[in-house]
Write an enzyme that holds these catalytic residues in place. Structure first.
Site, PDB file in Angstrom:
ATOM      1  N   HIS A  48      47.794  27.324  36.994  1.00 40.14           N
ATOM      2  CA  HIS A  48      48.643  26.876  38.086  1.00 40.14           C
ATOM      3  C   HIS A  48      48.000  25.659  38.751  1.00 40.14           C
ATOM      4  CE1 HIS A  48      46.018  29.963  40.224  1.00 40.14           C
ATOM      5  NE2 HIS A  48      45.756  28.843  40.878  1.00 40.14           N
TER       6      HIS A  48
HETATM    7  P1  TYD Z   1      45.890  34.010  41.405  1.00 43.69           P
HETATM    8  O1  TYD Z   1      45.470  32.923  42.334  1.00 43.69           O
HETATM    9  O2  TYD Z   1      47.150  33.824  40.614  1.00 43.69           O
HETATM   10  O3  TYD Z   1      44.689  34.315  40.382  1.00 43.69           O
HETATM   11  P2  TYD Z   1      43.961  33.365  39.326  1.00 43.69           P
HETATM   12  O4  TYD Z   1      44.180  31.948  39.713  1.00 43.69           O
HETATM   13  O5  TYD Z   1      42.513  33.756  39.429  1.00 43.69           O
HETATM   14  O6  TYD Z   1      44.513  33.674  37.973  1.00 43.69           O
HETATM   15  O7  TYD Z   1      45.950  35.368  42.231  1.00 43.69           O
HETATM   16  C1  TYD Z   1      46.303  36.572  41.654  1.00 43.69           C
HETATM   17  C2  TYD Z   1      46.925  37.439  42.721  1.00 43.69           C
HETATM   18  O8  TYD Z   1      45.922  37.814  43.692  1.00 43.69           O
HETATM   19  C3  TYD Z   1      47.996  36.727  43.514  1.00 43.69           C
HETATM   20  O9  TYD Z   1      49.271  36.981  42.996  1.00 43.69           O
HETATM   21  C4  TYD Z   1      47.840  37.284  44.915  1.00 43.69           C
HETATM   22  C5  TYD Z   1      46.429  37.725  45.002  1.00 43.69           C
HETATM   23  N1  TYD Z   1      45.552  36.850  45.801  1.00 43.69           N
HETATM   24  C6  TYD Z   1      45.462  37.044  47.167  1.00 43.69           C
HETATM   25  O10 TYD Z   1      46.126  37.915  47.737  1.00 43.69           O
HETATM   26  N2  TYD Z   1      44.602  36.246  47.902  1.00 43.69           N
HETATM   27  C7  TYD Z   1      43.862  35.277  47.318  1.00 43.69           C
HETATM   28  O11 TYD Z   1      43.073  34.593  48.019  1.00 43.69           O
HETATM   29  C8  TYD Z   1      43.974  35.064  45.897  1.00 43.69           C
HETATM   30  C9  TYD Z   1      43.164  34.001  45.213  1.00 43.69           C
HETATM   31  C10 TYD Z   1      44.820  35.868  45.182  1.00 43.69           C
END
Ligand code: TYD
Length: 129
Positions: A48
């Site tokens: 993303h």
């Molecule tokens: P995401 O940022 O998509 O993970 P990555 O980039 O590591 O693959 O986050 C995954 C899920 O975790 C997201 O849908 C919601 C939750 N989340 C939070 O609630 N707070 C946060 O600070 C982060 C980074 C994620």
């Protein structure tokens, strides 16, 4: 691509201290810190971009591959040191992969979690930039 270097204190047999301060080593005020742990060899994270969020990412233990794509340039980096991080600014498509089993990732972010700041669709990202 901006490399971020932390302040390091080596206390010989008493270990090493890595220091990150907001608006100093980290080029923004830190509002949020999160860690990624217990990954596997085939784990994939990221895929993303953010509209406004700034982040600095570190590998505290082990290693992983960080892929960055700005729309113009593509970079593939191996992170394997708590001392050296990478700044990920807004509008950078990023993914994390090829984690070592013991990998521990730390991320410093400029804002609270906000789903509306995410661009999770690559086609939408291309249009956005
Ligand atoms: P995401 O940022 O998509 O993970 P990555 O980039 O590591 O693959 O986050 C995954 C899920 O975790 C997201 O849908 C919601 C939750 N989340 C939070 O609630 N707070 C946060 O600070 C982060 C980074 C994620």
């Amino acid at each position: 691509m901006l490399a971020i270097n932390l302040k390091v204190f080596k206390d010989k047999s008493d270990g090493v201290l890595y220091i990150a301060e907001g608006a100093k080593e980290i080029p923004f005020e830190i509002k949020r810190v999160y860690f990624i742990d217990k990954v596997g060899r085939n784990s994939l994270r990221g895929f993303h971009a953010h509209k406004k969020l700034q982040q600095v990412i570190f590998c505290l233990r082990g290693s992983f591959e960080l892929d960055l794509y700005t729309g113009k340039t593509q970079r593939k980096l191996i992170l394997d040191s708590p001392e050296h991080g990478i700044y990920i600014g807004p509008k950078v498509w990023h993914s994390l992969k090829r984690f070592s089993k013991d990998c521990l990732v730390a991320v410093f972010a400029s804002d609270y979690y906000k789903e509306s700041d995410y661009i999770r669709d690559f086609v939408k990202f291309r249009k956005y930039i």
